[in-house]
Design a protein around this motif. Structure first.
Motif, mmCIF file in Angstrom:
data_model
loop_
_atom_site.group_PDB
_atom_site.id
_atom_site.type_symbol
_atom_site.label_atom_id
_atom_site.label_comp_id
_atom_site.label_asym_id
_atom_site.label_seq_id
_atom_site.Cartn_x
_atom_site.Cartn_y
_atom_site.Cartn_z
ATOM 1 N N PHE A 42 0.842 -1.194 0.000
ATOM 2 C CA PHE A 42 0.000 0.000 0.000
ATOM 3 C C PHE A 42 0.876 1.242 0.000
ATOM 4 C CE2 PHE A 42 0.379 -1.349 4.488
ATOM 5 C CZ PHE A 42 0.861 -0.189 5.093
ATOM 6 N N TRP A 77 -4.622 2.874 0.668
ATOM 7 C CA TRP A 77 -5.032 2.242 -0.583
ATOM 8 C C TRP A 77 -3.929 1.310 -1.061
ATOM 9 C CZ3 TRP A 77 -9.813 2.910 -2.799
ATOM 10 C CH2 TRP A 77 -10.581 3.982 -2.330
ATOM 11 N N TYR A 97 -7.627 -4.863 -5.252
ATOM 12 C CA TYR A 97 -7.229 -3.481 -4.971
ATOM 13 C C TYR A 97 -8.354 -2.817 -4.195
ATOM 14 C CZ TYR A 97 -6.664 1.538 -5.626
ATOM 15 O OH TYR A 97 -6.565 2.888 -5.397
ATOM 16 N N GLY A 98 -7.979 -2.000 -3.203
ATOM 17 C CA GLY A 98 -9.019 -1.293 -2.476
ATOM 18 C C GLY A 98 -8.495 -0.558 -1.264
ATOM 19 N N TYR A 99 -9.399 -0.352 -0.317
ATOM 20 C CA TYR A 99 -9.241 0.508 0.856
ATOM 21 C C TYR A 99 -9.036 -0.386 2.070
ATOM 22 C CZ TYR A 99 -10.788 5.028 3.061
ATOM 23 O OH TYR A 99 -10.903 6.243 3.711
ATOM 24 N N TYR A 132 -15.794 3.833 -1.105
ATOM 25 C CA TYR A 132 -14.683 3.319 -0.305
ATOM 26 C C TYR A 132 -14.855 1.847 0.072
ATOM 27 C CZ TYR A 132 -13.385 8.227 0.370
ATOM 28 O OH TYR A 132 -13.019 9.531 0.170
ATOM 29 N N TYR A 135 -14.104 -3.332 -3.679
ATOM 30 C CA TYR A 135 -12.816 -3.997 -3.855
ATOM 31 C C TYR A 135 -12.751 -4.589 -5.262
ATOM 32 C CZ TYR A 135 -12.121 -3.136 1.035
ATOM 33 O OH TYR A 135 -11.967 -2.482 2.249
ATOM 34 N N PRO A 157 -5.692 6.312 -6.001
ATOM 35 C CA PRO A 157 -6.676 7.045 -5.184
ATOM 36 C C PRO A 157 -6.587 8.546 -5.370
ATOM 37 C CG PRO A 157 -4.890 6.208 -3.814
ATOM 38 C CD PRO A 157 -4.705 5.600 -5.167
#
Length: 365
Positions: A42, A77, A97-99, A132, A135, A157
């Motif tokens: 990240f 992120w 991929y994501g938060y 948010y 994914y 992001p």
């Protein structure tokens, strides 16, 4: 393999300079409908400092609650792998991929699982902005390539904010402005925004003397000025201000200098962690830009497929621009583990990260 303990990087919610890494008991196997993800790469940028500074006001602390009113997890992120799943459509090794929290594990309740990813249906996240909670499955993500993970972790992001902000302003006909002034012009979100803007308006990047060459060489702005040069600009030209700095004195100078300030847009706090306070200012009242609102508007108007297509096209152009070796805009700096992440966050908070640096953390295995 599920880790033996959960490790987290905690930030004191009322004193961001206080950080610590703690350990919690080992997570249990996922219940039916749950999955465990292990974040392993990240980014950390001034965007994360903004999340911490506005953590209570904008509910960023609420995504990954700690159970402690004083200590929070600042969202990051990046990428994670499924390490255990009790959900149809998710298997061990799937990459998303994501938060995420700055931690070695995240328990999710995947909903609407499909080829392109899932939405986290964990109860406490449902009142929070849905953008948010999404994914993206890397194997079906049109923006993903394995060799650009570091670039994606750093810029994706930020560029989503840049793209939607430029679109928001164009959607409102630049609020009648002929010129857009952007503070903290060396920040990645700022020059990404300028890159996405049409030639209909003049873009002026405001920066420090130390960063002037970097901003000019980014080729994202029509003109580059240092902060003391701001008042040399014609005060009667209709002007729009985008505040990436969060500097109250600078905001006051701009509002008092420009007799035709058409809009004052607050985006971040690259130069301060103080919450915005009400100021008696001439001209339009500063308004905070919240990217998920514009994403939601355009998704309804264009459809999700068209929105993704337009974002993808802009992303490709921006990637080519930033990675052009002649510009030297990005030098990836890789740290390791939560102790490495802690050091980077402290450097960002103190303003000791050079604009060319892009920090990515690889988690210890």
């Amino acid at each position: 393999m599920i880790p033996s303990t959960t490790r987290r990087l905690l930030i004191h919610r009322h004193d961001l300079a206080r950080t610590r890494v703690d350990e919690q008991p080992a997570p249990t196997e996922p219940a039916e409908g749950e999955a465990l993800l292990a974040p392993d790469r990240f980014s950390l940028t001034t965007n994360n400092v903004t999340y911490a500074a506005y953590g209570a006001a904008m509910r960023y602390w609420d995504f990954f609650p700690t159970g402690d009113a004083d200590w929070g997890l600042v969202p990051v992120w990046g990428f994670a792998n499924v390490i255990a799943s009790n959900v149809d459509g998710l298997k061990t090794g799937d990459r998303f991929y994501g938060y995420f929290p700055p931690a070695n594990i995240l328990r999710v309740v995947p909903a609407k699982v499909g080829d392109h990813g899932f939405r986290d249906g964990t109860e406490h996240r449902q009142p929070l902005p849905p953008a948010y909670n999404q994914y993206f499955r890397c194997s079906h993500d049109p923006l993903y390539t394995p060799d650009t993970e570091a670039f994606q972790a750093i810029f994706r992001p930020l560029f989503l904010t840049s793209f939607t902000l430029a679109d928001f302003l164009a959607d409102n006909a630049w609020f009648g402005a002929e010129r857009v002034v952007l503070s903290s012009a060396s920040s990645k979100t700022a020059y990404g925004t300028a890159f996405c803007m049409d030639d209909d308006v003049e873009t002026i990047g405001l920066t420090s003397a130390a960063n002037r060459d970097f901003v000019a060489e980014s080729c994202c702005y029509r003109r580059t000025l240092t902060y003391p040069e701001l008042t040399t600009l014609d005060a009667d030209t209709p002007t729009l201000y985008i505040d990436f700095a969060g500097d109250r004195d600078l905001r006051s100078t701009i509002h008092h200098h420009f007799g035709q300030l058409t809009h004052s847009c607050v985006v971040g706090s690259a130069q301060t962690v103080e919450l915005p306070k009400k100021q008696e200012l001439p001209g339009p009242a500063p308004k905070f830009f919240f990217a998920p609102d514009q994403i939601g508007k355009r998704t309804k108007e264009w459809g999700a497929e068209v929105f993704a297509q337009r974002l993808g096209e802009a992303w490709s152009r921006f990637h080519a621009h930033v990675t052009d070796a002649q510009r030297d805009l990005l030098r990836v700096v890789e740290g390791h583990g939560l102790d490495g992440a802690r050091q980077v966050f402290e450097q960002l908070l103190a303003g000791r990260v050079a604009p060319r640096e892009g920090h990515v953390v690889r988690m210890d295995r």
